[in-house]
Structures are given as structure tokens and as C-alpha cells.
Design an enzyme around this catalytic site. Structure first.
Site, PDB file in Angstrom:
ATOM      1  N   GLY A  45       0.813  -1.211   0.000  1.00 15.70           N
ATOM      2  CA  GLY A  45       0.000   0.000   0.000  1.00 15.70           C
ATOM      3  C   GLY A  45       0.847   1.262   0.000  1.00 15.70           C
ATOM      4  O   GLY A  45       0.510   2.243  -0.667  1.00 15.70           O
ATOM      5  N   ASP A 183       4.415  12.340  10.812  1.00 17.35           N
ATOM      6  CA  ASP A 183       3.976  13.100  11.997  1.00 17.35           C
ATOM      7  C   ASP A 183       4.121  14.602  11.741  1.00 17.35           C
ATOM      8  O   ASP A 183       3.268  15.400  12.139  1.00 17.35           O
ATOM      9  CB  ASP A 183       4.796  12.685  13.226  1.00 17.35           C
ATOM     10  CG  ASP A 183       4.670  11.195  13.496  1.00 17.35           C
ATOM     11  OD1 ASP A 183       3.550  10.671  13.384  1.00 17.35           O
ATOM     12  OD2 ASP A 183       5.697  10.541  13.786  1.00 17.35           O
ATOM     13  N   HIS A 210       7.510   7.356  17.322  1.00 15.18           N
ATOM     14  CA  HIS A 210       6.424   7.291  16.339  1.00 15.18           C
ATOM     15  C   HIS A 210       5.349   6.309  16.802  1.00 15.18           C
ATOM     16  O   HIS A 210       5.141   5.261  16.196  1.00 15.18           O
ATOM     17  CB  HIS A 210       6.960   6.898  14.955  1.00 15.18           C
ATOM     18  CG  HIS A 210       5.860   6.791  13.935  1.00 15.18           C
ATOM     19  ND1 HIS A 210       5.156   7.880  13.483  1.00 15.18           N
ATOM     20  CD2 HIS A 210       5.312   5.714  13.321  1.00 15.18           C
ATOM     21  CE1 HIS A 210       4.240   7.477  12.622  1.00 15.18           C
ATOM     22  NE2 HIS A 210       4.294   6.167  12.506  1.00 15.18           N
TER      23      HIS A 210
END
Ligand SMILES: NC(=O)C1=CN([C@@H]2O[C@H](COP(=O)(O)OP(=O)(O)OC[C@H]3O[C@@H](n4cnc5c(N)ncnc54)[C@H](O)[C@@H]3O)[C@@H](O)[C@H]2O)C=CC1
Ligand SMILES: O=C([O-])CC(=O)C(=O)O
Length: 347
Positions: A45, A183, A210
Site C-alpha cells: 500500500g 507526523d 512514532h
């Protein structure tokens, strides 16, 4: 008359083609050197749109797309885009060495994504092994490459990679990066919305790690400055920390962020390539080996240069709310780092 026109046209063409030739040579050898980028997990993806974005990057001359399956199709598809790089697909472990050989930058989005209700740490059991085996191959086939780790949990996969490289005797802390750019991308988008400033002008450092509360956006340092209330800052912080979960829930079982991650991964890889090529003042946030806090790895602003990390920048002044956030995140981030180190050494 005709003959003299012809002569001057010929001479103009010859002048222009020789200067073009010179330009091309300068372009190829000085400003834009040959650079090979490998994407591991390229049929996934993230991998597919990331492959496309790297194909669009003029700093890339060779693009190697590796996955355990489906890469011939992705490579044939992306390879038809009329940009500089030559694209090759590699499939299966026996082709991994060829995919990696000569790479300057290796981007790793290989591994399983979250489903609703899962934490990034729930991916550890599968992704830790994948990352370990890919890093073992990197140590063997392209030990000098910059490694951009996307696979989650980044707070653990980066320490795993470091341990694998240490064991192989190839570890260079300047060359290993956890990709936390998404982020920053999210913090910029959300801040621009609330502060009502042009998003393209926004800068917001995001530090820590993260995952959940380990993601610490420093809105007190955001530019352009805006007079946001404390409640707004609290809400922006939470939305940035939960950005991944927001996408996981919206996708309702069909995976996690792929398109925004491909964009973020392409931005970070581009910054790495610019640093390698000697472009000055390239600074991005990344989860790297660090002495900025007492933890061995930490995300903060990093200056990128010809050898990877040139310097890891300090956190700068924090608001009381950010100081509190920093204190709260330390135990979780420490545990995730230790989990990665233990895994790499026990397996
Ligand atoms: N750092 C970050 O900010 C983000 C990280 N992620 C993480 O990126 C990873 C990938 O996510 P998606 O692309 O959505 O997943 P995906 O399942 O769509 O694609 C993963 C790809 O990895 C491949 N793969 C599995 N084992 C492999 C191996 N040993 N060697 C090479 N390729 C292998 C699969 O065949 C698949 O094509 C996940 O772990 C996800 O949590 C996702 C979004 C943001
Ligand atoms: O949330 C996830 O699982 C994927 C990820 O890391 C992100 O989108 O930030």
C-alpha cells in the site's frame, strides 16, 4: 544569401548542441550524480505510490523495487513513466541481493499494517522478523546505504536494525533513520487549519518517537506564529498523536496510511539524497541514535549531509505542556527501544 543563412544556422545549432552537451555532462556528474534507491516492500500500500514518487524524483538514477511478490507488475507500470530513473523489479529472497547492490538509499515499508483496535506494537511479532532479515541483507549487500525505516513499530524496528548492523560490523549511526516525517506532515496540516495560515509556509518540529504519546509535536516552536489557545494546542497535539489511528479507523480494516505515508517517505528520501549530494542546510525530523535525551534513540531535527546525519539538533525551548509530554513519553519509548534490542539479540 541562402548559403550564409544555412551556415549561421548550422553554427548556432552546433554551438547550442555543444553547450547542451556540456550542460548535460555538468548536470550528470556534478549537480545530479547517479543515485540508486531501493524500496523494500514495493508492491504494498505504501510501496506502490512511494515507487511512483521516487520515479518522479530527478535525483534518482536507478530505482530497485523489491517485494516477496508482485514487483514485476509494479516495476513494468512505474517504469513507463518518462523520467530519469531506470526501474527494475526484484521478487523473492533470491533476488534481494541484486535489488540492494549499489544502493545509496534503502527505504523499508515492508511489513503488516494495523487494523482497528491494534497498536503499532501489536505489529511487532511479525514485522520485527521481516525487518531483521531485510537488515541482515542490507549489511551484506549495501552496508553504506542510508536506511529509511518505515515499518512499524518504528520505535522498535530502528533499534532492531541497529543491533543487526552492529552484529554484522557495519553499523554507522549516521546512516540509520526512523521515518517520522508523516507526523510532521500531519502536524503542519492540522496547525495550518487551526492557525489559518498558508500550509506551505508552516513548520512544526515533531520529536520523541512514532507511536501514540511518544509523538510529541512542538507547537510552541511552530511558524508562522499564531495565538492559539491552550485548549487548541492540546487538541492539535492529540490529533497529531492519533493521526495514524484516525486513518486506520477510517479505512475500517483495509490498512493504515499509505498515500500520505508515501508522500512523507518520498519527502524524507529526497532530503537524504539532497544531503548525500552536498546540498547545504537540509534539516528534517527523524528517529535516530541520539544524545539529546537519556534514551539511545530519539526523534528530533536532524541535519543531513554527505554521510547521512551531520548533526542531531537539540529540542530547543519547550512549553510547560511539552515538557510534561516529554516526561510522560520517556518510559514507553524506553520500553519499545529495549524490546527491539532484546529481540535482535535473542533471535
Ligand atoms: N513510519 C510511518 O509513519 C508509517 C509506517 N507504516 C508501516 O508501514 C508498513 C507497511 O504498510 P503498508 O504498505 O500499508 O502495508 P501492506 O501490507 O500494504 O504492504 C506491505 C508490503 O510488504 C511486503 N512484505 C512483507 N514481507 C516482506 C519481506 N520479507 N520482504 C519484502 N517485502 C515484504 C508485502 O508483500 C507487502 O507488499 C506497516 O508496518 C505500517 O505499519 C505505515 C504508515 C506510516
Ligand atoms: O498508524 C499506523 O499504524 C501507521 C502509522 O504509523 C501512521 O499512520 O502514522
Amino acid at each position: 544569401m541562402k548559403a550564409s543563412i544555412l551556415r549561421s544556422v548550422r553554427s548556432a545549432v552546433s554551438r547550442s548542441s555543444s553547450s547542451n552537451h556540456l550542460l548535460t555532462r555538468t548536470f550528470a556528474t556534478e549537480s545530479v550524480p547517479e543515485r540508486k534507491v531501493a524500496v523494500l516492500g514495493a508492491a504494498g500500500g505504501i510501496g506502490q505510490p512511494l515507487a511512483l514518487l521516487m520515479k518522479l524524483n530527478p535525483l534518482v538514477s536507478k530505482l530497485a523495487l523489491y517485494d516477496i511478490g508482485a514487483t514485476p507488475g509494479v516495476a513494468a507500470d512505474v517504469g513507463h513513466v518518462n523520467t530519469r530513473s531506470e526501474v527494475t523489479g526484484y521478487m523473492g529472497e533470491e533476488q534481494l541481493g541484486k535489488a540492494l547492490e549499489g544502493s545509496d538509499v534503502v527505504i523499508i515499508p515492508a511489513g503488516v499494517p494495523r487494523k482497528p483496535g491494534m497498536t503499532r506494537d501489536d505489529l511487532f511479532n511479525i514485522n520485527a522478523g521481516i525487518v531483521k532479515s531485510l537488515c541482515t541483507a542490507i549489511a551484506k549487500y549495501c552496508p553504506n546505504a542510508l536506511v529509511n525505516m518505515i515499518s512499524n513499530p518504528v520505535n522498535s524496528t530502528v533499534p532492531i536494525a541497529a543491533e543487526v548492523f552492529k552484529k554484522a560490523g557495519t553499523y554507522d549511526e549516521k546512516k540509520l533513520f526512523g521515518v517520522t516525517t508523516l507526523d510532521v506532515v500531519r502536524a503542519k496540516t492540522f496547525y495550518a487549519g487551526k492557525a489559518n495560515v498558508p500550509v506551505a509556509e508552516v513548520n512544526v518540529p515533531v520529536v520523541g518517537g512514532h507511536a501514540g504519546i511518544t509523538i510529541l509535536p512542538l507547537f510552541s516552536q511552530a511558524t508562522p506564529k499564531a495565538n492559539l489557545t491552550d485548549d487548541t494546542i492540546v487538541a492539535l497535539t492529540k490529533r497529531t498523536q492519533d493521526g495514524g489511528t484516525e486513518v486506520v479507523e477510517a479505512k475500517a480494516g483495509k490498512g493504515s496510511a499509505t498515500l500520505s505515508m508515501a508522500y512523507a517517505g518520498a519527502l524524507f528520501a529526497d532530503a537524504c539524497l539532497k544531503g548525500l549530494n552536498g546540498v547545504p542546510d537540509v534539516v528534517e525530523c527523524s528517529f535516530v541514535q541520539s544524545t539529546v535525551t537519556e534514551l539511545p534513540f530519539f526523534a528530533s531535527k536532524v541535519k543531513l549531509g554527505k554521510n547521512g546525519v551531520e548533526s542531531v539538533l537539540d529540542l530547543g525551548p519547550l512549553s510547560d505542556f511539552e515538557k510534561e509530554g516529554l516526561e510522560k513519553l520517556m518510559p514507553e519509548l524506553k520500553a519499545s527501544i529495549e524490546k527491539g534490542i532484546q529481540f535482535a539479540n535473542a533471535n
